[in-house]
Design a protein around this motif. Structure first.
Motif, PDB file in Angstrom:
ATOM      1  N   THR A 190       1.381   4.926   8.553  1.00 53.87           N
ATOM      2  CA  THR A 190       2.240   3.760   8.774  1.00 53.87           C
ATOM      3  C   THR A 190       1.424   2.474   8.751  1.00 53.87           C
ATOM      4  O   THR A 190       1.876   1.451   8.225  1.00 53.87           O
ATOM      5  CB  THR A 190       3.012   3.852  10.111  1.00 53.87           C
ATOM      6  N   ASN A 191       0.225   2.510   9.303  1.00 58.14           N
ATOM      7  CA  ASN A 191      -0.624   1.311   9.293  1.00 58.14           C
ATOM      8  C   ASN A 191      -0.946   0.880   7.872  1.00 58.14           C
ATOM      9  O   ASN A 191      -0.968  -0.328   7.559  1.00 58.14           O
ATOM     10  CB  ASN A 191      -1.920   1.574  10.062  1.00 58.14           C
ATOM     11  N   ILE A 192      -1.177   1.843   6.998  1.00 52.14           N
ATOM     12  CA  ILE A 192      -1.477   1.538   5.594  1.00 52.14           C
ATOM     13  C   ILE A 192      -0.268   0.897   4.921  1.00 52.14           C
ATOM     14  O   ILE A 192      -0.381  -0.106   4.204  1.00 52.14           O
ATOM     15  CB  ILE A 192      -1.910   2.820   4.856  1.00 52.14           C
ATOM     16  N   ILE A 193       0.923   1.464   5.168  1.00 51.74           N
ATOM     17  CA  ILE A 193       2.142   0.944   4.545  1.00 51.74           C
ATOM     18  C   ILE A 193       2.476  -0.443   5.077  1.00 51.74           C
ATOM     19  O   ILE A 193       2.790  -1.366   4.305  1.00 51.74           O
ATOM     20  CB  ILE A 193       3.313   1.915   4.779  1.00 51.74           C
ATOM     21  N   PHE A 228       2.694  -4.064   2.767  1.00 51.15           N
ATOM     22  CA  PHE A 228       3.836  -4.968   2.611  1.00 51.15           C
ATOM     23  C   PHE A 228       3.585  -6.323   3.270  1.00 51.15           C
ATOM     24  O   PHE A 228       4.025  -7.363   2.757  1.00 51.15           O
ATOM     25  CB  PHE A 228       5.109  -4.316   3.164  1.00 51.15           C
ATOM     26  N   GLU A 229       2.868  -6.333   4.374  1.00 50.25           N
ATOM     27  CA  GLU A 229       2.539  -7.624   4.985  1.00 50.25           C
ATOM     28  C   GLU A 229       1.631  -8.438   4.077  1.00 50.25           C
ATOM     29  O   GLU A 229       1.784  -9.669   3.980  1.00 50.25           O
ATOM     30  CB  GLU A 229       1.872  -7.395   6.345  1.00 50.25           C
ATOM     31  N   SER A 230       0.706  -7.779   3.397  1.00 46.66           N
ATOM     32  CA  SER A 230      -0.190  -8.491   2.476  1.00 46.66           C
ATOM     33  C   SER A 230       0.565  -9.078   1.297  1.00 46.66           C
ATOM     34  O   SER A 230       0.100 -10.023   0.654  1.00 46.66           O
ATOM     35  CB  SER A 230      -1.288  -7.552   1.970  1.00 46.66           C
ATOM     36  N   LEU A 231       1.757  -8.501   1.019  1.00 44.49           N
ATOM     37  CA  LEU A 231       2.582  -9.004  -0.081  1.00 44.49           C
ATOM     38  C   LEU A 231       3.581 -10.058   0.384  1.00 44.49           C
ATOM     39  O   LEU A 231       4.399 -10.540  -0.407  1.00 44.49           O
ATOM     40  CB  LEU A 231       3.319  -7.829  -0.738  1.00 44.49           C
ATOM     41  N   ILE A 243       0.219   8.330  -0.169  1.00 46.86           N
ATOM     42  CA  ILE A 243       0.470   7.065   0.527  1.00 46.86           C
ATOM     43  C   ILE A 243      -0.344   5.942  -0.123  1.00 46.86           C
ATOM     44  O   ILE A 243       0.174   4.855  -0.406  1.00 46.86           O
ATOM     45  CB  ILE A 243       0.121   7.189   2.019  1.00 46.86           C
ATOM     46  N   LEU A 244      -1.606   6.216  -0.368  1.00 42.11           N
ATOM     47  CA  LEU A 244      -2.475   5.205  -0.976  1.00 42.11           C
ATOM     48  C   LEU A 244      -2.013   4.855  -2.387  1.00 42.11           C
ATOM     49  O   LEU A 244      -2.001   3.676  -2.778  1.00 42.11           O
ATOM     50  CB  LEU A 244      -3.919   5.702  -0.997  1.00 42.11           C
ATOM     51  N   GLU A 245      -1.614   5.858  -3.155  1.00 44.05           N
ATOM     52  CA  GLU A 245      -1.164   5.613  -4.520  1.00 44.05           C
ATOM     53  C   GLU A 245       0.154   4.834  -4.518  1.00 44.05           C
ATOM     54  O   GLU A 245       0.341   3.902  -5.312  1.00 44.05           O
ATOM     55  CB  GLU A 245      -0.994   6.935  -5.265  1.00 44.05           C
ATOM     56  N   ALA A 246       1.074   5.195  -3.613  1.00 40.85           N
ATOM     57  CA  ALA A 246       2.338   4.466  -3.528  1.00 40.85           C
ATOM     58  C   ALA A 246       2.098   2.999  -3.184  1.00 40.85           C
ATOM     59  O   ALA A 246       2.706   2.098  -3.775  1.00 40.85           O
ATOM     60  CB  ALA A 246       3.251   5.113  -2.488  1.00 40.85           C
ATOM     61  N   CYS A 247       1.192   2.760  -2.256  1.00 37.19           N
ATOM     62  CA  CYS A 247       0.893   1.381  -1.866  1.00 37.19           C
ATOM     63  C   CYS A 247       0.236   0.609  -3.002  1.00 37.19           C
ATOM     64  O   CYS A 247       0.474  -0.598  -3.173  1.00 37.19           O
ATOM     65  CB  CYS A 247       0.014   1.376  -0.621  1.00 37.19           C
ATOM     66  N   ARG A 248      -0.573   1.284  -3.798  1.00 33.16           N
ATOM     67  CA  ARG A 248      -1.168   0.631  -4.965  1.00 33.16           C
ATOM     68  C   ARG A 248      -0.065   0.202  -5.931  1.00 33.16           C
ATOM     69  O   ARG A 248      -0.091  -0.911  -6.486  1.00 33.16           O
ATOM     70  CB  ARG A 248      -2.141   1.581  -5.655  1.00 33.16           C
TER      71      ARG A 248
END
Length: 460
Positions: A376-379, A383-386, A448-453
């Motif tokens: 959850t922290n990664i996700i 989105f916050e960075s975006l 998770i990492l790939e989805a966030c990328r």
């Protein structure tokens, strides 16, 4: 092996072969037919007979016709399948349906394996168990989750999951009640209410069912409803941490909710399926609030605690002090419902549940939960960075992302089409979810990492 055992084995083998995926090719075979003329009688149906199917005299449950479209998660699965037909080579990542992905810790599975193997012995075999659950499991639930809260073993009913108990509770209360539900919230509350006949028709202009009180929960009110604006309901469904928003109610908020129920003579059905994700002082049980045992039922589950989404094990707490208006104990009627509709949770699942509540099992569960919280922290960070407004994630495995002014189904489709990632449209949880999507943190770390990328590629 006895004749009966051989027969059972043969039937099982045949059934497995029949149900197994097949590589059968439907290509037409060259078949040599006899050249001799054969007279074949013709069966000719009249046009009316060909077009008209036989119908029984049983009317459809009129409440089923009130349900809108398909249930949310099968609809998402349908759209995912359609997407794969369009893009057969795409690597689709599912962060939509809240299904766990990490293996169940071995300290838990070994207990289930031991219980399963024991069933093959005279000494270890057991058939039907108590419908309310095995006493060691109920005792462990009471001491682990309700220590010093006044909840006793006899208040606890072990089941095959919280979702199943939600339907049993709806059956318990019947059709002549008015329900209130958080908006947005888990769709099973509303859909089961519709099926039971508690609601009026679906009102398309406001996207709500008649006779349901939708308690709006949004960022402006801290995801806790203004109870002063709610007309008196009989049953209040309340989930904390909330699915889908991830918001966990504070002690002060739950105190308000309990007092509201007492003032109105209502019953709270409190869904604590994600309580293990709570950090800080937020209550993990409604029974931490004074007076709650007189107005509340609590349902919970091992599904998101220990990865039991497929194993199926949960529980519901119905305190003895909870009474109907005529003074009859609610627990006695729920016990009758359980004994009538249910033969008890699987003894193998209950062995796993007991292992979950051992010191080693509790530690193992916390480690898996910790893994999902890192997801959850990664996700959230992505989105916050975006530049998105993001909610949830801290006390729940769901991240609630705001897309103001946009249709949540349109955002769902955009993300699926352009990133091959499945999310969940917020409007599927009620009209208050419009403009949001829910992103699940249940997933392997590499996914998770790939989805966030991919999210970053789409929205930066």
């Amino acid at each position: 092996m006895s004749i009966t055992q051989k027969l059972a084995t043969s039937i099982s083998s045949s059934s497995s072969s029949f149900l197994a995926p097949s590589n059968f090719s439907s290509r037409r075979q060259n078949v040599s037919l006899p050249t001799k003329s054969v007279s074949i009688p013709k069966c000719v149906a009249t046009p009316q007979e060909a077009q008209t199917a036989y119908k029984t005299r049983v009317s459809r449950n009129e409440n089923m016709a009130k349900l809108q479209a398909g249930y949310l998660f099968p609809e998402i699965a349908r759209r995912r399948s359609a997407h794969l037909l369009k893009y057969p080579d795409a690597k689709v990542i599912s962060l939509g349906i809240g299904d766990t992905t990490e293996p169940i810790p071995e300290v838990i599975t070994s207990a289930m394996a031991k219980r399963a193997h024991a069933l093959s012995t005279i000494e270890g075999y057991s058939g039907y168990g108590a419908e309310q659950g095995e006493k060691p499991v109920r005792s462990a639930i009471a001491s682990t989750f309700y220590s010093d809260l006044g909840i006793e073993i006899d208040d606890i009913f072990v089941s095959d999951g919280a979702k199943c108990d939600i339907s049993r509770l709806q059956m318990l209360f019947g059709s002549n009640v008015k329900m209130a539900v958080q908006d947005p919230s888990y769709p099973a509350y509303v859909d089961s209410s519709v099926i039971m006949g508690q609601t009026g028709p679906y009102l398309k202009d406001v996207e709500k069912y008649g006779n349901i009180e939708y308690m709006r929960c949004n960022p402006e009110n801290g995801f806790f409803p203004d109870l002063s604006t709610i007309s008196r309901p009989d049953i209040v469904f309340f989930c904390s941490p909330n699915n889908p928003t991830g918001a966990a109610a504070t002690r002060e908020q739950l105190t308000q909710l309990v007092q509201y129920a007492k003032d109105n003579g209502s019953v709270i059905v409190y869904d604590s399926a994600y309580a293990i994700y709570i950090s800080g002082d937020n209550p993990r049980s409604i029974f931490e609030i004074p007076g709650a045992k007189e107005v509340a039922i609590e349902t919970s589950s091992f599904s998101k605690y220990a990865g039991f989404t497929g194993v199926r094990l949960g529980w519901t707490v119905v305190p003895k002090r909870l009474l109907f208006s005529g003074g009859f104990p609610v627990a006695k009627d729920f016990n009758r419902i359980v004994c009538t509709t249910f033969n008890g949770a699987s003894n193998i699942s209950q062995a796993g549940g007991l292992a979950c509540l051992s010191p080693e099992g509790l530690q193992a569960m916390q480690e898996v939960v910790g893994f999902y919280k890192e997801n959850t922290n990664i996700i959230v960070g992505t989105f916050e960075s975006l530049g998105f407004k993001v909610y949830g994630g801290k006390n729940a495995p769901y991240v609630w992302v705001h897309f103001p002014g946009r249709s949540s189904w349109d955002v769902f489709s955009e993300i699926l089409e352009k990133t091959h990632v499945v999310t969940t449209p917020g409007s599927g949880f009620g009209p208050g979810g419009e403009g949001f999507i829910r992103v699940s943190a249940f997933g392997h770390r590499e996914n998770i990492l790939e989805a966030c990328r991919r999210f970053k590629e789409l929205y930066r």
